[in-house]
Write a protein that holds these residues in place. Structure first.
Motif, PDB file in Angstrom:
ATOM      1  N   GLY A  26       0.812  -1.207   0.000  1.00  0.00           N
ATOM      2  CA  GLY A  26       0.000   0.000   0.000  1.00  0.00           C
ATOM      3  C   GLY A  26       0.845   1.257   0.000  1.00  0.00           C
ATOM      4  O   GLY A  26       1.808   1.399  -0.758  1.00  0.00           O
ATOM      5  N   LYS A  67      -5.706  -0.547   4.358  1.00  0.00           N
ATOM      6  CA  LYS A  67      -4.357  -0.323   3.839  1.00  0.00           C
ATOM      7  C   LYS A  67      -4.413   0.166   2.397  1.00  0.00           C
ATOM      8  O   LYS A  67      -5.140  -0.377   1.579  1.00  0.00           O
ATOM      9  CB  LYS A  67      -3.553  -1.622   3.919  1.00  0.00           C
ATOM     10  CG  LYS A  67      -2.048  -1.436   3.799  1.00  0.00           C
ATOM     11  CD  LYS A  67      -1.358  -2.768   3.963  1.00  0.00           C
ATOM     12  CE  LYS A  67       0.139  -2.613   4.038  1.00  0.00           C
ATOM     13  NZ  LYS A  67       0.573  -1.991   5.292  1.00  0.00           N
ATOM     14  N   GLU A  82      -5.096   0.247   9.690  1.00  0.00           N
ATOM     15  CA  GLU A  82      -4.261  -0.128   8.543  1.00  0.00           C
ATOM     16  C   GLU A  82      -2.861  -0.578   8.943  1.00  0.00           C
ATOM     17  O   GLU A  82      -2.177  -1.254   8.182  1.00  0.00           O
ATOM     18  CB  GLU A  82      -4.166   1.017   7.548  1.00  0.00           C
ATOM     19  CG  GLU A  82      -3.450   2.254   8.064  1.00  0.00           C
ATOM     20  CD  GLU A  82      -3.321   3.319   6.994  1.00  0.00           C
ATOM     21  OE1 GLU A  82      -3.032   2.971   5.841  1.00  0.00           O
ATOM     22  OE2 GLU A  82      -3.523   4.511   7.319  1.00  0.00           O
ATOM     23  N   ASN A  83      -2.426  -0.212  10.141  1.00  0.00           N
ATOM     24  CA  ASN A  83      -1.103  -0.616  10.604  1.00  0.00           C
ATOM     25  C   ASN A  83      -1.120  -1.911  11.402  1.00  0.00           C
ATOM     26  O   ASN A  83      -0.074  -2.363  11.882  1.00  0.00           O
ATOM     27  CB  ASN A  83      -0.488   0.504  11.460  1.00  0.00           C
ATOM     28  CG  ASN A  83      -0.223   1.765  10.646  1.00  0.00           C
ATOM     29  OD1 ASN A  83       0.269   1.688   9.535  1.00  0.00           O
ATOM     30  ND2 ASN A  83      -0.580   2.912  11.191  1.00  0.00           N
ATOM     31  N   ASP A  98      -1.298  -8.241   9.170  1.00  0.00           N
ATOM     32  CA  ASP A  98      -2.122  -8.686   8.044  1.00  0.00           C
ATOM     33  C   ASP A  98      -3.219  -9.639   8.478  1.00  0.00           C
ATOM     34  O   ASP A  98      -4.342  -9.572   7.985  1.00  0.00           O
ATOM     35  CB  ASP A  98      -1.244  -9.366   6.990  1.00  0.00           C
ATOM     36  CG  ASP A  98      -2.026  -9.758   5.748  1.00  0.00           C
ATOM     37  OD1 ASP A  98      -2.314  -8.872   4.934  1.00  0.00           O
ATOM     38  OD2 ASP A  98      -2.364 -10.951   5.614  1.00  0.00           O
ATOM     39  N   ARG A 115      -6.127  -7.651   9.724  1.00  0.00           N
ATOM     40  CA  ARG A 115      -6.827  -6.923   8.665  1.00  0.00           C
ATOM     41  C   ARG A 115      -7.585  -7.844   7.714  1.00  0.00           C
ATOM     42  O   ARG A 115      -8.456  -7.399   6.971  1.00  0.00           O
ATOM     43  CB  ARG A 115      -5.827  -6.082   7.877  1.00  0.00           C
ATOM     44  CG  ARG A 115      -5.265  -4.902   8.652  1.00  0.00           C
ATOM     45  CD  ARG A 115      -4.353  -4.018   7.807  1.00  0.00           C
ATOM     46  NE  ARG A 115      -3.045  -4.611   7.596  1.00  0.00           N
ATOM     47  CZ  ARG A 115      -2.631  -5.167   6.483  1.00  0.00           C
ATOM     48  NH1 ARG A 115      -3.440  -5.190   5.429  1.00  0.00           N
ATOM     49  NH2 ARG A 115      -1.431  -5.691   6.380  1.00  0.00           N
TER      50      ARG A 115
END
Length: 428
Positions: free
Chosen positions: A99, A363, A408-409, A412, A415
């Motif tokens: 991203g 992201k 977004e941080n 993975d 998310r």
């Protein structure tokens, strides 16, 4: 013999390819070599983090990797810089995973190697197809399914992290590999804390015993070292103690930690397909409790019969075995089974209509995420149309990251819950 995936990839980037890349990019061969030494573990780290985050992530990486392997990229590595299509795909996949952090990674590698940022980006575009091609070949040669591939990639994280040049060590956090280093540091800290009291006791014992007993100190120190090794090798590196489920927070730790046998956690449940029979006699292979089961039960329920289109807007059903290639709207081959199942369900209930919804995590660029999610929703709609139920799928829309909840941080795997494709029923 243990496999080191970093070494395998390096075998497919020979010096003559690096020399060609240097000539093509107008960079020195030595600087290009330095850049590639950082790019290989960086790219592998991204795919390892993605593949080990969930079975869905593993399936996406695996299908994409097999596609690159089948393209013959490993047999034509020396011509990669003349293959604009593969380079473009490599760049898109890299950006899709990172991203808005893409440029910072490219710049970090460029600064480390002493090359232009544009050259760094081009080298990444070259390495990504090679890495995926090799991963696809390894998976095919060893007959790895998504679950086994996920385990394999997870087992390679330490190799990948250790292969990052010291000048790029900070990238471990961005690549999702920092937890390995943090774990090792914590283990060392624990060893120090465990060994320190024993060492102090050994020193005091020898001193109190006087000169004639000072020979005890080396023996006692050996005992301390043995304790430290036990902690590191037994407890620190192979700690299989089951993680607490939170059901009982008052459990008392055993008093004798030296004799406590670590408990092996139960293996994660393996999803198994089961046969589902539709009202028209069609038989499906589906996961119990999956989207097929949920749809069939809901369609036959009073809740659906009494619902209005307005009340149905909040009732979405998530695909649990449908994936896309990284950063694209192309459905993976493994998605066909579930798409065929949804088509069969619609044929069994010809009065039912559905809408497809696409969602992304936070992201990346907002507008790009909205476009990607809409393209993916419409790709599912097109696939169902091709299966003969297009009239029953009149709507498809992407919502991007508007409903994403995870930062977004975040890792993975956290998310992943926001990245989904869903359907809801319509009554219009």
């Amino acid at each position: 013999m243990s496999i080191n995936i970093v070494d395998l990839v390096k075998n497919y980037v020979p010096q003559d390819l690096i020399a060609k890349a240097g000539s093509f990019l107008n960079e020195s061969e030595g600087n290009v070599s330095n850049a590639v030494s950082g790019i290989i573990p960086a790219v592998l780290g991204l795919f390892a983090s993605k593949a080990s985050s969930s079975e869905q992530g593993a399936a996406e990486v695996l299908d994409t990797a097999k596609g690159f392997s089948n393209s013959g990229v490993l047999n034509s590595a020396d011509t990669l810089f003349g293959n604009a299509d593969l380079l473009s795909k490599g760049s898109s996949l890299f950006k899709g995973l990172l991203g808005d952090k893409t440029n910072s990674i490219i710049d970090s590698i460029a600064n480390f190697a002493g090359i232009k940022s544009s050259s760094s980006g081009s080298l990444i575009s070259m390495v990504v197809p090679l890495v995926l091609g090799l991963l696809g070949k390894h998976a095919t040669d060893n007959n790895l399914n998504a679950s086994a591939f996920s385990s394999f990639m997870g087992s390679q994280k330490s190799n990948i992290l250790s292969a990052l040049p010291s000048g790029l060590g900070s990238l471990g956090t961005v690549l999702g590999l920092s937890s390995i280093r943090d774990g090792v540091q914590q283990t060392v800290s624990n060893v120090q804390e465990t060994a320190a009291p024993a060492y102090n006791y050994a020193r005091e014992t020898a001193q109190n015993a006087g000169g004639g007993a000072k020979w005890l100190l080396p023996l006692l120190l050996l005992a301390v070292i043995a304790l430290a090794l036990w902690y590191f090798l037994g407890k620190g590196c192979n700690n299989n103690t089951a993680t607490s489920t939170g059901a009982d927070t008052t459990a008392v730790a055993p008093t004798d930690t030296l004799t406590t046998v670590p408990q092996t956690p139960p293996a994660p449940a393996v999803k198994t397909l089961a046969e589902v029979t539709l009202p028209n006699g069609t038989k499906l292979q589906a996961y119990p409790g999956g989207i097929e089961d949920q749809l069939i039960q809901f369609i036959q329920s009073d809740e659906y019969k009494n619902a209005t289109d307005s009340t149905l807007k909040e009732k979405w059903f998530n695909f649990d075995d449908l994936n896309f290639e990284f950063g694209t709207t192309k459905l993976t081959d493994s998605s066909k089974r579930q798409l065929d199942n949804i088509a069969a369900i619609l044929k069994a209930f010809p009065d039912v209509k559905i809408k497809v919804g696409g969602y992304t995590d936070k992201k990346g660029d907002d507008a790009a995420n909205l476009k990607l999610s809409d393209g993916r929703a419409k790709a599912v709609q097109a696939a169902l149309k091709a299966a003969g139920v297009g009239a029953q799928v009149p709507q498809a829309e992407g919502y991007g990251e508007t409903l994403a909840k995870v930062d977004e941080n975040a890792p993975d795997e956290a998310r992943a819950a926001d990245r989904r494709t869903s359907v809801r029923l319509l009554k219009k």
